[in-house]
Structure formats: structure tokens, C-alpha cells
Design a protein around this motif. Structure first.
Motif, mmCIF file in Angstrom:
data_model
loop_
_atom_site.group_PDB
_atom_site.id
_atom_site.type_symbol
_atom_site.label_atom_id
_atom_site.label_comp_id
_atom_site.label_asym_id
_atom_site.label_seq_id
_atom_site.Cartn_x
_atom_site.Cartn_y
_atom_site.Cartn_z
ATOM 1 N N ASP A 4 84.751 24.559 10.171
ATOM 2 C CA ASP A 4 83.793 24.153 9.142
ATOM 3 C C ASP A 4 84.036 25.022 7.918
ATOM 4 O OD1 ASP A 4 82.213 26.584 9.242
ATOM 5 O OD2 ASP A 4 81.508 25.861 11.174
ATOM 6 N N TYR A 5 83.361 24.692 6.840
ATOM 7 C CA TYR A 5 83.596 25.413 5.587
ATOM 8 C C TYR A 5 82.625 26.586 5.417
ATOM 9 C CZ TYR A 5 86.752 21.811 3.756
ATOM 10 O OH TYR A 5 87.814 20.957 3.544
ATOM 11 N N LYS A 6 81.800 26.817 6.446
ATOM 12 C CA LYS A 6 80.750 27.826 6.303
ATOM 13 C C LYS A 6 81.358 29.190 5.978
ATOM 14 C CE LYS A 6 76.434 29.206 8.442
ATOM 15 N NZ LYS A 6 76.292 30.077 7.296
ATOM 16 N N ASP A 7 80.868 29.779 4.876
ATOM 17 C CA ASP A 7 81.294 31.108 4.416
ATOM 18 C C ASP A 7 82.762 31.185 4.002
ATOM 19 O OD1 ASP A 7 78.751 32.153 4.684
ATOM 20 O OD2 ASP A 7 79.062 32.578 6.819
ATOM 21 N N LYS A 8 83.438 30.027 3.937
ATOM 22 C CA LYS A 8 84.809 30.056 3.404
ATOM 23 C C LYS A 8 84.727 30.300 1.890
ATOM 24 C CE LYS A 8 86.807 28.837 7.265
ATOM 25 N NZ LYS A 8 87.344 29.900 8.084
ATOM 26 N N ARG A 30 79.584 21.617 2.130
ATOM 27 C CA ARG A 30 80.095 21.901 3.479
ATOM 28 C C ARG A 30 79.961 23.374 3.840
ATOM 29 N NH1 ARG A 30 82.344 17.483 1.661
ATOM 30 N NH2 ARG A 30 83.062 15.877 3.107
ATOM 31 N N GLY A 31 79.451 24.189 2.923
ATOM 32 C CA GLY A 31 79.150 25.584 3.278
ATOM 33 C C GLY A 31 80.010 26.638 2.618
ATOM 34 N N LYS A 33 81.656 29.088 -0.327
ATOM 35 C CA LYS A 33 81.238 29.759 -1.566
ATOM 36 C C LYS A 33 82.342 29.505 -2.583
ATOM 37 C CE LYS A 33 78.868 33.357 0.939
ATOM 38 N NZ LYS A 33 79.062 34.604 1.639
ATOM 39 N N GLY A 56 73.606 25.770 -2.589
ATOM 40 C CA GLY A 56 74.913 26.378 -2.336
ATOM 41 C C GLY A 56 75.116 27.668 -3.112
#
Ligand SMILES: NC(=O)c1ccc[n+]([C@@H]2O[C@H](COP(=O)([O-])OP(=O)(O)OC[C@H]3O[C@@H](n4cnc5c(N)ncnc54)[C@H](O)[C@@H]3O)[C@@H](O)[C@H]2O)c1
Length: 286
Positions: A4-8, A30-31, A33, A56
Motif C-alpha cells: 500500500d502507499y501508506k507512509d510512502k 492512497r496514503g 506523503k 492527506g
């Protein structure tokens, strides 16, 4: 692909408008930054405000990516703020009008530096960092169907996009050959409904329209009008952006969203065919 894109951490050039902005909003949703990079500080700030409104995280950075030192500024800022980069999207692009006998040499320099040199300037800095990070990373180079086929129109734009596609292909082969954990994709759309017809607005001072008679000719005005019309007839961002994310999730190299150009795509030998044909195209198009 990313689970997933979390914290990417995503760096997206030209994300003050159009496709880049839509990719920034989509990545943030999608999460990820986002470091929103654009030549116009106010446009970058607007994208950041929209991302934040939707919950976001993003930071705006004014930079002219046609200059190597400005790409260094992007890299340094990203490292200072986040210490890494997981997703690099080289999207900033401009177009110049005119046949080879009309177009100006300054436009050749301007468009080449934004559409092609900037991809090199950015990858040259970010890839070593991505290798050092030892985390899975992705690069998306926004090119154009103009980087695969040719036309009588806009030879400067087409040739810079060909150069950018070739650079992406070479980089793909390099990354795969060395088995680095970095996916690279090249997005080659036909027309998309953006305000790209206002491309002259994005000229840095040194490339501003001058007294060259071509810029003041009826022909130039006609080309501008034609550009506006063809862009309006393109696919919407709402159609195209999900296709890009789907293709990225599939680790697809070529992202081709406009099937009407398929028959024009040049035939290549068998090895090249694997690179050039829209391998997973049918899946993406459906
Ligand atoms: N819209 C289309 O039909 C279409 C088709 C094929 C490919 N593309 C490509 O997609 C990309 C995005 O195009 P778009 O339609 O969103 O255009 P756009 O004009 O709406 O957006 C381009 C963005 O890039 C920024 N930019 C321009 N020069 C810059 C520079 N030197 N440094 C930093 N930022 C700069 C602009 O300020 C703007 O925000 C471009 O690479 C373009 O060639 C667009």
C-alpha cells in the motif's frame, strides 16, 4: 509493487496542475506523503491545500526541473524533510509548436530540458538513494504516445518524448539487469483533458516568448487553438488516473491508455516487441 502507499514518500514534478496534480491527489489518497514540485509556487501550494483538505500530507516546493541545480534542490529538500523517497514521478512537461522550419531553437532547448533532461537529472540523483535505502521503490516517467509514434506535427515535442522513452527503457533494463528492487514504468498517453494548451505560461524567464516573428504569427495562434481543441477531445483525468495506478500495481512497464494508437505503434523485432507492445494493455483497458 507497493503493498500500500501508506507512509510512502512521493516526489511528483509538475504536480501543480493537470496529470501531475491528479497523480499527487491519487497517491495522497492512497496514503503517501507528497513533495509537490512545480515551477509555480502558487500552483504547488494549491495542490497541497487540496491534499490537506482531504486529510492527506504534502509539502509544496517551487523548482524549475529544467535545471540540474534545481533538481538537486528537490533531492536535498526531500532528504531533509523525509530522509528517503519511495516513489518518483517525473511528470513536468511542456510542448512547443511549429514545424521544423518554423519552430525556434530556444524552444528546442526549453522543451528538451523539461521533457528529457529533467528525467535524467532526477533519476541520476534519486536512483542511487533508492538503491541505498534497500526498500522497494517505484519510478513513473510521464512521457506520451508522442514518444512511441511520430507525426508531422510538433517535431520538438515528439522527439523529446522519444528521448525520454528511450531513457526509461535503458533505465528499466539497467534496474532489472542489476536486480534492484525498483520498478519503473513509462506512461504514454494520447490526449488527456488538461490545460496543457497553456504551456507557454510555464516558460522560465530565459525561455520567455521574445520578438521572434513566429510567436506573433497567425500560424502560432492557429496551432495554439488546435492544441486546445485536441486536448478537449482527449480522455478525462477521471478515466486515465485509475488506469495508471492499476498498471503501477501490476508493475507494468508501458502504460498505454489510448488504444486508437495501437495500429500506429511501430513494429519491432521480437525482443523489442516485448518492450514496446502494450503487454498487459487489454487488462488495463477493461
Ligand atoms: N494532456 C495531454 O494530452 C498529454 C498527453 C501526453 C502526455 N502528456 C504529458 O503529461 C505531462 C503532464 O501534462 P499535463 O497535460 O498535465 O500539462 P499541464 O500543462 O496541465 O501541467 C504541466 C505541469 O508541469 C509544470 N511545469 C512545467 N514546466 C516545469 C518546470 N520547468 N519545472 C517544474 N514544473 C514545470 C507546470 O507548471 C504544470 O503544473 C507532461 O509531461 C505532458 O507532456 C500530456
Amino acid at each position: 509493487m507497493f503493498k500500500d502507499y501508506k507512509d510512502k514518500i512521493a516526489v511528483i514534478t509538475g504536480s501543480g496542475n493537470g496529470i501531475g496534480k491528479a497523480l499527487a491527489l491519487g497517491s495522497a489518497e492512497r496514503g503517501a506523503k507528497i513533495l509537490v514540485v512545480d515551477i509555480h509556487a502558487d500552483d504547488a501550494e494549491k495542490t497541497v491545500a487540496e491534499i490537506k483538505e482531504k486529510g492527506g500530507e504534502a509539502v509544496a516546493l517551487q523548482a524549475d526541473v529544467s535545471l540540474s541545480e534545481e533538481c538537486q534542490k528537490v533531492f536535498d529538500t526531500c532528504m531533509e524533510l523525509f530522509g528517503r523517497c519511495d516513489l518518483l514521478i517525473n511528470n513536468a512537461g511542456v510542448s512547443a509548436l511549429g514545424e521544423v522550419t518554423e519552430a525556434t531553437e530556444r524552444d528546442l532547448q526549453w522543451v528538451t530540458s523539461v521533457n528529457y533532461f529533467a528525467h535524467f537529472y532526477m533519476m541520476r540523483r534519486f536512483i542511487p538513494q533508492m538503491i541505498k535505502q534497500k526498500t522497494h521503490c517505484q519510478i513513473l516517467n510521464v512521457c506520451s504516445i508522442a514518444g512511441i509514434i511520430t507525426s508531422i506535427a510538433a517535431p520538438i515535442y515528439f522527439s523529446t518524448k522519444h528521448a525520454a522513452v528511450a531513457l526509461s527503457e535503458a533505465t528499466y533494463k539497467f534496474l532489472k539487469g542489476r536486480e534492484y528492487d525498483i520498478d519503473i514504468s513509462v506512461f504514454c498517453p494520447g490526449f488527456v483533458q488538461t490545460e496543457m494548451y497553456l504551456t507557454d505560461r510555464h516558460r522560465p524567464e530565459r525561455f520567455k516568448i521574445n520578438d521572434d516573428p513566429f510567436y506573433h504569427s497567425e500560424t502560432y495562434q492557429k496551432y495554439l487553438e488546435l492544441n486546445k481543441q485536441v486536448l478537449a477531445g482527449g480522455k478525462s483525468l477521471e478515466e486515465v488516473i485509475p488506469m495508471i495506478f492499476e498498471a503501477l500495481d501490476k508493475e507494468q512497464f508501458y502504460i498505454l491508455t489510448h488504444p486508437q494508437y495501437d495500429t500506429l505503434i511501430r513494429k519491432q523485432d521480437e525482443y523489442e516487441a516485448d518492450m514496446i507492445r502494450p503487454i498487459d494493455y487489454a487488462d488495463v483497458a477493461e
